[in-house]
Every structure is written in structure tokens, then in C-alpha cells.
Design a protein around this motif. Structure first.
Motif, PDB file in Angstrom:
ATOM      1  N   ILE A 205       0.875  -1.077   0.098  1.00  0.00           N
ATOM      2  CA  ILE A 205      -0.032  -0.034  -0.031  1.00  0.00           C
ATOM      3  C   ILE A 205       0.895   1.274   0.030  1.00  0.00           C
ATOM      4  O   ILE A 205       1.939   1.090   0.327  1.00  0.00           O
ATOM      5  CB  ILE A 205      -1.080  -0.350   1.336  1.00  0.00           C
ATOM      6  CG1 ILE A 205      -1.919  -1.190   1.190  1.00  0.00           C
ATOM      7  CG2 ILE A 205      -1.908   1.448   1.383  1.00  0.00           C
ATOM      8  CD1 ILE A 205      -2.746  -1.438  -0.203  1.00  0.00           C
ATOM      9  N   VAL A 206       0.273   2.423  -0.338  1.00  0.00           N
ATOM     10  CA  VAL A 206       0.876   3.617  -0.443  1.00  0.00           C
ATOM     11  C   VAL A 206       1.532   3.987   0.861  1.00  0.00           C
ATOM     12  O   VAL A 206       0.741   3.730   1.926  1.00  0.00           O
ATOM     13  CB  VAL A 206       0.173   4.720  -1.151  1.00  0.00           C
ATOM     14  CG1 VAL A 206       0.691   5.990  -1.215  1.00  0.00           C
ATOM     15  CG2 VAL A 206      -0.528   4.241  -2.603  1.00  0.00           C
ATOM     16  N   ALA A 207       2.594   4.639   0.817  1.00  0.00           N
ATOM     17  CA  ALA A 207       3.056   4.915   2.059  1.00  0.00           C
ATOM     18  C   ALA A 207       2.231   5.785   3.227  1.00  0.00           C
ATOM     19  O   ALA A 207       2.488   5.621   4.397  1.00  0.00           O
ATOM     20  CB  ALA A 207       4.433   6.056   2.090  1.00  0.00           C
ATOM     21  N   LYS A 208       1.341   6.602   2.745  1.00  0.00           N
ATOM     22  CA  LYS A 208       0.379   7.451   3.505  1.00  0.00           C
ATOM     23  C   LYS A 208      -0.580   6.602   4.333  1.00  0.00           C
ATOM     24  O   LYS A 208      -0.934   6.796   5.400  1.00  0.00           O
ATOM     25  CB  LYS A 208      -0.103   8.670   3.014  1.00  0.00           C
ATOM     26  CG  LYS A 208      -1.050   8.383   2.170  1.00  0.00           C
ATOM     27  CD  LYS A 208      -1.524   9.696   1.559  1.00  0.00           C
ATOM     28  CE  LYS A 208      -3.012   9.853   0.922  1.00  0.00           C
ATOM     29  NZ  LYS A 208      -3.419  10.886   0.390  1.00  0.00           N
ATOM     30  N   PHE A 209      -0.636   5.269   3.908  1.00  0.00           N
ATOM     31  CA  PHE A 209      -1.925   4.469   4.318  1.00  0.00           C
ATOM     32  C   PHE A 209      -1.404   3.385   5.058  1.00  0.00           C
ATOM     33  O   PHE A 209      -2.181   2.841   5.974  1.00  0.00           O
ATOM     34  CB  PHE A 209      -2.767   3.954   3.347  1.00  0.00           C
ATOM     35  CG  PHE A 209      -3.459   4.943   2.539  1.00  0.00           C
ATOM     36  CD1 PHE A 209      -4.776   5.452   3.324  1.00  0.00           C
ATOM     37  CD2 PHE A 209      -3.548   5.212   1.441  1.00  0.00           C
ATOM     38  CE1 PHE A 209      -5.544   6.288   2.700  1.00  0.00           C
ATOM     39  CE2 PHE A 209      -4.325   6.257   0.500  1.00  0.00           C
ATOM     40  CZ  PHE A 209      -5.225   6.833   1.116  1.00  0.00           C
TER      41      PHE A 209
END
Length: 184
Positions: free
Chosen positions: A84-88
Motif C-alpha cells: 500500500i501507498v506509504a501514507k496508508f
């Protein structure tokens, strides 16, 4: 008259013999009643809510269902936090939060399983006591049979000796009569 006293004597001995057998049977029945009573009325197991929970946790924690669910959750956790994308990502590599959760689960699950094992050990001890009582009952029955056999053998040997003595007396009597009738 002599025959009547012998018959009375034999009847009295037979009566004593039967009385001994009855006594052996009564003693065996009393002993068996005590053993059967203990087996039919085992102590009632009173378990607390905590003990019931520990049994359920141990049962579930030691099953394939738990292992499959747990491995699935860990796999999803690792894949989610890796792809998953780093911010999630809530637990990026090296998965410190996952290690903390696993340590907490292990720290809580171990004593609960130990409590359940202690209860199982108590149940096993009670089962072994029950097995002992069953073996004791069997031993009592074997002893009773042995006593009966000994009593019957004793009576049979006594009867054989008495019969042999009577036969010897008859032979002696016949021998005397023959000597009277055929003097040399």
C-alpha cells in the motif's frame, strides 16, 4: 441311630459350608456397593467463569482453525503494509506494531493455556482414581472367587478323606468277617 447322627453331622457341616459361602458373597456385595457408589456419584466439578474461558481459549488456541486464521491475518498485515501507498501504511517494515501485538498475544495466551492444562491434569488424576476403583473392584471379585474356590476345595478334600476313612473302616470290617469265616 448311628446313621442318623452321621447324617445330622453331614447336614450340619454342609450348612456351615453354605453359611461360609453366603458370608463371602455378602462381603463382596458390600465392597462392590461402596466402589460402585463412588463411581456413580463422582464429585461435581464446579468451575469458575475464568476456568471455563481458559478451557475455551486453550481449545481454540491449539486448533488448526486458530493457526490458519492467525497466519492469514499476519499475511494480510504484511502484504498490506508492504504494498500500500506509504501514507496508508500503519505499520511499515520492520513491523514493530505487529511484533508488539504478537508478544501481547503470546504473553496472555501462555498463562491461560497453562491454567487449562492444570485443570486437565486434575481431570486426568480423577480419571486415574476412577480406574483404580475399577481395578479394585476387579481385585475384590477375584479374591471372592478365590475364597470360594478355596472353600470348595477344602470341603472336597474333607469329603474325600471322610469317604476314604469310611471305606477303610468298611474294608477292615470286611477283612474281620472274612477272617472269622475262613480261619486258617
Amino acid at each position: 441311630m448311628k446313621k442318623n447322627t452321621e447324617i445330622d453331622k453331614l447336614l450340619a457341616e454342609e450348612s456351615q459350608h453354605i453359611e461360609k459361602l453366603h458370608q463371602i458373597v455378602e462381603d463382596t456385595i458390600k465392597t462392590e456397593r461402596l466402589i460402585v457408589e463412588d463411581q456413580l456419584n463422582p464429585p461435581i466439578e464446579n468451575i469458575t467463569r475464568g476456568q471455563a474461558i481458559s478451557d475455551k481459549v486453550a481449545k481454540f488456541g491449539g486448533s488448526w482453525k486458530f493457526i490458519i486464521i492467525f497466519v492469514s491475518i499476519l499475511t494480510v498485515w504484511i502484504i498490506f503494509n508492504s504494498i500500500i501507498v506509504a501514507k496508508f501504511r500503519f505499520d511499515p517494515y520492520p513491523f514493530i506494531l505487529m511484533n508488539l501485538v504478537l508478544s501481547c498475544i503470546a504473553a496472555l495466551q501462555a498463562p491461560i493455556i497453562m491454567m487449562s492444562q492444570n485443570r486437565q491434569e486434575e481431570k486426568d488424576r480423577m480419571q486415574s482414581e476412577n480406574d483404580y476403583l475399577v481395578n479394585l473392584k476387579a481385585e475384590t471379585q477375584i479374591r471372592s472367587l478365590q475364597q470360594k474356590m478355596d472353600l470348595l476345595l477344602e470341603e472336597q478334600i474333607k469329603t474325600l478323606f471322610e469317604t476314604q476313612a469310611k471305606q477303610f473302616a468298611l474294608l477292615t470290617e470286611i477283612s474281620k468277617k472274612l477272617e472269622k469265616n475262613n480261619p486258617k
